[in-house]
Design an enzyme around this catalytic site. Structure first.
Site, short mmCIF file in Angstrom:
data_model
loop_
_atom_site.label_atom_id
_atom_site.label_comp_id
_atom_site.label_asym_id
_atom_site.label_seq_id
_atom_site.Cartn_x
_atom_site.Cartn_y
_atom_site.Cartn_z
N TYR A 127 0.82 -1.21 0.00
CA TYR A 127 0.00 0.00 0.00
C TYR A 127 0.86 1.26 0.00
CZ TYR A 127 -3.25 3.58 1.70
OH TYR A 127 -3.99 4.73 1.85
N TYR A 185 -7.37 9.77 11.19
CA TYR A 185 -6.72 10.08 12.46
C TYR A 185 -7.23 11.40 13.03
CZ TYR A 185 -3.40 6.43 11.06
OH TYR A 185 -2.82 5.25 10.67
#
Length: 172
Positions: free
Chosen positions: A32, A139
């Protein structure tokens, strides 16, 4: 569920039996992050460093209702001199794509926050690649704030070898 049944948690501590899953998650995360060739970890190294006589890091496993691992959080303790308290550094957080947006990442971070409370820790820190907008937004949605005034520094490979050659003997 009766009073005597215990709900199966979607988050649990990893065991040595999870090593193949952990290594798989590490490789998927490296893919990724466009760095698949950088993974040097092996099952033997993970067994030694995560579950051996000295455990350098800990791992939480996220799992679906049937117990299938869906992701992980690998972390270790650090220390804040200013707070005079321990903290946790989250090295890797990864949830497989088909399980994203199903709260597994959130639950892993909740579990880390819970562990910090248990040890009277004062901060949870991690790094995120600047291009990883989906993770940054995730986040921030949980209350994380970027530390823009800090740069991450690293010495590894040959540079680390050269630096270590200059180490004074202090009885390691």
């Amino acid at each position: 569920m009766s009073a005597f049944e215990v709900a199966k948690s979607p988050i649990r501590r990893a065991t040595a039996a999870d090593i193949p899953h952990i290594l798989g998650f590490i490789r998927e995360l490296a893919e990724y992050e466009n760095e698949p060739d950088k993974v040097l970890a092996t099952e033997d190294l993970l067994a030694e460093t995560l579950f051996g006589s000295t455990q350098y890091a800990k791992v939480l496993i996220a799992q679906d209702d049937d117990g299938t691992p869906t992701g992980f959080a690998l972390y270790f303790y650090n220390y804040s001199t200013w707070n005079g308290r321990p903290g946790i550094y989250l090295e890797d957080l990864y949830v497989q794509p088909k399980y994203r947006r199903k709260n597994f990442g959130t639950l892993l971070l909740y579990a880390l926050a819970g562990e910090l409370k248990q040890i009277d820790g004062k901060r949870l820190e991690w790094s995120v690649l600047k291009w990883n907008t989906p993770s940054i937004e995730f986040y921030k949605s949980l209350g994380a704030v970027p530390l823009d005034e800090w740069d991450t520094m690293r010495i590894d490979g040959d540079r680390l070898t050269k630096l270590a050659e200059k180490a004074p003997f202090i009885g390691f």
